[in-house]
Write a protein that holds these residues in place. Structure first.
Motif, short mmCIF file in Angstrom:
data_model
loop_
_atom_site.label_atom_id
_atom_site.label_comp_id
_atom_site.label_asym_id
_atom_site.label_seq_id
_atom_site.Cartn_x
_atom_site.Cartn_y
_atom_site.Cartn_z
N VAL A 200 -53.99 -12.54 36.10
CA VAL A 200 -53.86 -11.66 34.93
C VAL A 200 -52.78 -12.16 33.98
CG1 VAL A 200 -52.16 -10.14 36.01
CG2 VAL A 200 -53.68 -9.23 34.24
N ARG A 201 -52.98 -11.87 32.70
CA ARG A 201 -51.97 -12.15 31.68
C ARG A 201 -51.53 -10.83 31.08
NH1 ARG A 201 -52.82 -17.88 29.14
NH2 ARG A 201 -53.82 -18.90 30.91
N LEU A 202 -50.23 -10.57 31.11
CA LEU A 202 -49.66 -9.35 30.57
C LEU A 202 -48.92 -9.68 29.28
CD1 LEU A 202 -48.73 -6.37 30.70
CD2 LEU A 202 -46.86 -7.11 32.20
N TYR A 203 -49.33 -9.04 28.17
CA TYR A 203 -48.69 -9.23 26.88
C TYR A 203 -47.95 -7.94 26.52
CZ TYR A 203 -51.72 -13.33 26.04
OH TYR A 203 -52.36 -14.54 26.12
N PHE A 204 -46.63 -8.03 26.43
CA PHE A 204 -45.81 -6.86 26.11
C PHE A 204 -44.92 -7.23 24.92
CE2 PHE A 204 -42.55 -3.60 26.68
CZ PHE A 204 -43.34 -2.49 26.93
N PRO A 205 -44.81 -6.35 23.92
CA PRO A 205 -44.07 -6.67 22.70
C PRO A 205 -42.66 -7.20 22.95
CG PRO A 205 -45.24 -4.60 22.44
CD PRO A 205 -45.39 -5.00 23.88
N GLU A 206 -42.32 -8.27 22.22
CA GLU A 206 -41.01 -8.92 22.23
C GLU A 206 -40.76 -9.78 23.47
OE1 GLU A 206 -39.64 -8.81 19.39
OE2 GLU A 206 -41.03 -7.25 18.74
N TYR A 207 -41.77 -9.95 24.31
CA TYR A 207 -41.63 -10.82 25.49
C TYR A 207 -42.74 -11.86 25.51
CZ TYR A 207 -38.28 -7.43 27.30
OH TYR A 207 -37.18 -6.60 27.45
#
Length: 279
Positions: A200-207
């Motif tokens: 899985v790829r997790l995209y979280f703002p500012e990271y």
């Protein structure tokens, strides 16, 4: 001879856009489309580029989901220049649904913004059309990319015809996302363990993107992210092996929007391969 050469060049120039947008059931056809899309945006601007490729029902997140064609008809975004590169992409067995994701760079007269995008594409009469576009911002990413473009390992799937059966397939994905939301609300973010794909790829703002199930779970735990989510929309490939959902999320009591890409594994279980949060 000169006239023939000129004629050949003109024919080639007019045929390149059609070839670049052609969907032939391979992920490479979508990569070619994105390369042409990127070039068109550089030459003609963000507004014209997106209006050319936007699906009639396309959605862009600003920050929530809005009609893509309406948004770009009203917003030229002429103050910006954007470029991007797909580094990870997959396509369904039917070739009707695919996605790309990778880093982007947004340049204005004042500064440069970096981030990662997710674009979901639909095969519309053998042409790729942009169905959904969402992104996050973060620090400048590494310059070396690892390109991963995946065609299906096989093309076998049950042929279920008719709108009711297609709707049933979409309902399964939608209900799976509802089930995740209920589990998150009841006992916390540890429940992602049962829904995340190993890659899985997790995209979280500012990271920067977090890649891999263990790293994603560790990120959520260390950042103490209390995530609760509720889907509003689900779409699924005709072949039933690739799907996406999007909706609203509350993270530590702050409002976010999310998009999840789901993949059916060999055990017929739906797993999240991309989990994106926008604010």
């Amino acid at each position: 001879m000169i006239k023939k050469t000129i004629y050949f060049i003109l024919v080639l120039c007019f045929s390149i856009p059609a070839l670049a947008q052609k969907a032939d059931g391979t992920i490479q056809s979508l990569i070619n489309t994105e390369d042409f899309f990127n070039l068109l945006v550089k030459k003609q601007g963000i507004q014209k580029g997106f209006l050319k490729f936007a699906d009639a029902k396309g959605i862009v997140f600003r920050p929530g989901p809005v009609d893509m064609r309406k948004y770009y008809a009203e917003n030229s975004e002429s103050a910006y220049q954007i470029s991007w590169k797909p580094e990870y992409a997959r396509i369904s067995k039917e070739g009707d649904l695919a996605f790309t994701t990778g880093p982007y760079e947004l340049v204005s007269a004042q500064d440069t913004t970096y981030g990662h995008y997710l674009s979901i594409w639909k095969n519309d009469y053998s042409k790729w059309k942009l169905w959904l576009d969402v992104g996050i911002t973060h620090a400048k990413p590494p310059t070396v990319l690892k390109y991963e473009y995946y065609d299906p390992s096989n093309y076998k799937y049950p042929k279920l015809l008719g709108p009711q059966k297609i709707q049933m397939r979409e309902d399964i994905v939608f209900n799976t996302d509802i089930l995740l939301g209920k589990a998150l609300k009841l006992s916390g973010s540890k429940n992602f363990k049962e829904f995340y794909d190993p890659e899985v790829r997790l995209y979280f703002p500012e990271y920067l993107p977090v890649i891999g199930k263990l790293k994603a779970l560790d990120f959520i735990d260390k950042k103490e992210l209390n995530i609760v989510s509720s889907p509003s929309t689900a779409e699924r490939a005709i072949s039933g092996d690739l799907a996406f959902t999007y909706g609203d999320a509350s993270i530590n009591q702050e409002k976010y929007h999310y998009v999840r890409v789901w993949k059916l594994d060999d055990d017929m279980k739906w797993n999240i391969i991309l989990d994106v949060y926008a604010k």
